[in-house]
Scaffold this active site. Structure first.
Site, mmCIF file in Angstrom:
data_model
loop_
_atom_site.group_PDB
_atom_site.id
_atom_site.type_symbol
_atom_site.label_atom_id
_atom_site.label_comp_id
_atom_site.label_asym_id
_atom_site.label_seq_id
_atom_site.Cartn_x
_atom_site.Cartn_y
_atom_site.Cartn_z
ATOM 1 N N GLU A 1 -11.481 -18.108 16.877
ATOM 2 C CA GLU A 1 -11.521 -17.889 15.425
ATOM 3 C C GLU A 1 -12.387 -16.683 15.070
ATOM 4 O OE1 GLU A 1 -9.030 -19.457 14.622
ATOM 5 O OE2 GLU A 1 -9.743 -20.799 13.056
ATOM 6 N N THR B 1 -7.670 -13.240 6.068
ATOM 7 C CA THR B 1 -8.781 -14.167 5.864
ATOM 8 C C THR B 1 -10.036 -13.402 5.444
ATOM 9 O OG1 THR B 1 -7.856 -15.632 7.521
ATOM 10 C CG2 THR B 1 -10.149 -15.982 6.955
#
Lengths: 308, 308
Positions: free
Chosen positions: B130, B183
């Site tokens: 991530e 994101t």
């Protein structure tokens, strides 16, 4: 008139419970006001007697009186009520003194009227007592006083109160240093804006605490009893907060924080034995610095208000 | 070598789930990557093939590769691993594409090694994927991908992941408008500070949602699916967010919000029939404005990653 008089116990409560500022609360078992509520021919609400504390008898200046009037305003009753209060919770102690009397009055009057109102209504009426006491009609003390156990005020508009599962071995220890912290002052020092990163930690802990209560995971309950937002600010108003907290945790408490807006400090423990040890640890701090105090050790009360 | 190859399904996930920004997530059942992980003599990690998407094969630039290397750095294994990915979750869709591959890689390698690591370790390793994908090592997608169901990241430091009870009739509908929201961009527009009064509403809803999940109170789950902090800001990046949400709620969804950092929009429903109606309602909006989309209807997956 049937059931014309009720004698009740209205419990003290711990609001906020570390991470749950303004939304969480829990009820105590052996600390609370005793009240006598009597149905009488004379309409309206009369506070006939207050034992133990010097509080106003005028209905409009008394939290129980104001809460009772809020209820009666939504009925068409042909009679009135007299209220006697044996005031065993010290006002300004931070364990829901005004909430107990407000909640007790509306619970008993509703029962004497044949329960026309549901529990959310009762919270709403009792909140009027809180508005008189603190300037803010908060529900996080009156809800656990009425329902018992842990309660969550999920929302104020509309009012949405959730009863949360309460593990059986959960005990509270509360120490009340004999100084006064006004709820309104304790509110004023709070910041209007908070860092998002702290808010995220806080709602992570709210989630952890609620989860721990349902799964009866005492370790998780303990890990979740952290307050990143309010405690760092308000604890400066409370004498020796840090040593009391540290000694409580060392004595085995799951967590420790400010009860409501203080000055009382609460700890939660698994089992009565640990809760009693925590009480000794808390007391030792105030003994050392010479501050007068009261201490309570109580199982978390699952019943709420009860008839005596 | 025994068990020298594993074929697995690694689920897509919905992070945040309205009120639980950065802490809550849930796993989907029939949307996810398929991966083949093979123990080989050659040390290190090799990404041998990626089907379906144009993604980097270099181990250090691939989320599954980076996660696998993080795991191997804490072992002394004499062999290595090859990874093939049938990439069925579109990158940048907001349903945990990078998390699925990262979590899948570490889950399978751990199993091929005889499970030396616990589930919190696996979350920690997968978070490195991530970090590569988004710049932030968040856990709210990798945790539900690994554990299944609803998960709570109570704390990052130390890492504390809680599995939350997941009601059986809970279905998710997800619509992915074919636009890209990075994101990192979706994070940048957020405010560093938020009003305390909004934060209180948010943690009230986190408490309500967790309570509703344990008591399987679908109405309470629905009432709690409100986001006062993030959705008002991020929803402006998503085309026709308000009409999609309104139509979903009108079609019977319990709640509707942004999936992760978007652009996918999710809704939760009680029962498959309602979830399918919600899908039709969502589609009708994008059909009307002419935006390409994918739609998924899935039971909430209680298992997480599984062998195929």
């Amino acid at each position: 008139m049937k059931n014309e008089e009720l004698k009740i116990f209205a419990p003290a409560t711990i609001a906020n419970v570390s991470c749950g500022f303004d939304v969480l609360g829990l009820a105590l078992d052996n600390v609370g006001d005793e009240m006598l509520i009597r149905k009488v021919a004379k309409k309206g609400v009369t506070i006939t007697k207050i034992i133990g504390q010097d509080l106003p008898l005028e209905t409009h200046n008394n939290v129980a009186g104001v809460a009772a009037l809020a209820l009666l305003a939504e009925t068409e009753s042909d009679f009135g009520f007299e209220i006697e209060i044996d005031k065993r919770i010290k006002p300004g102690s931070g364990i829901g003194s005004s909430a107990a009397s407000s909640a007790g009055a509306v619970w008993a009057i509703n029962k004497l009227l044949g329960n026309p109102f549901n529990s959310t209504d009762l919270v709403r009426f009792a909140m009027e007592g809180e508005r008189l006491a603190t300037g803010v009609a908060h529900a996080d003390n009156v809800a656990p006083a009425l329902f018992g156990g842990f309660t969550l005020v999920r929302s104020y508009n509309p009012l949405d109160i959730i009863s949360i599962n309460t593990p059986s071995k959960l005990y509270a220890t509360v120490i009340h240093p004999q100084i006064e912290v006004k709820t309104s002052d304790a509110r004023e020092i709070l910041k209007t804006n908070i860092p998002l990163k702290d808010a995220i930690k806080q709602w992570g802990n709210v989630g952890g605490l609620i989860s721990g209560l349902y799964t009866e995971d005492y370790e998780l309950i303990g890990r979740s009893l952290e307050d990143y937002i309010i405690e760092p600010i308000r604890s400066i108003l409370i004498p020796a907060f840090d040593p009391v907290k540290n000694k409580s945790l060392n004595a085995g408490a799951l967590g420790c924080g400010i009860s409501g807006s203080g000055p009382s400090i609460f700890a939660l423990s698994k089992g009565k034995e640990t809760a009693l040890k925590v009480a000794e640890a808390m007391k030792s701090v105030y003994e050392k610095v010479g501050i007068e105090y009261d201490v309570h050790v109580s199982k978390v009360n699952k019943q709420g208000i009860k008839e005596l």
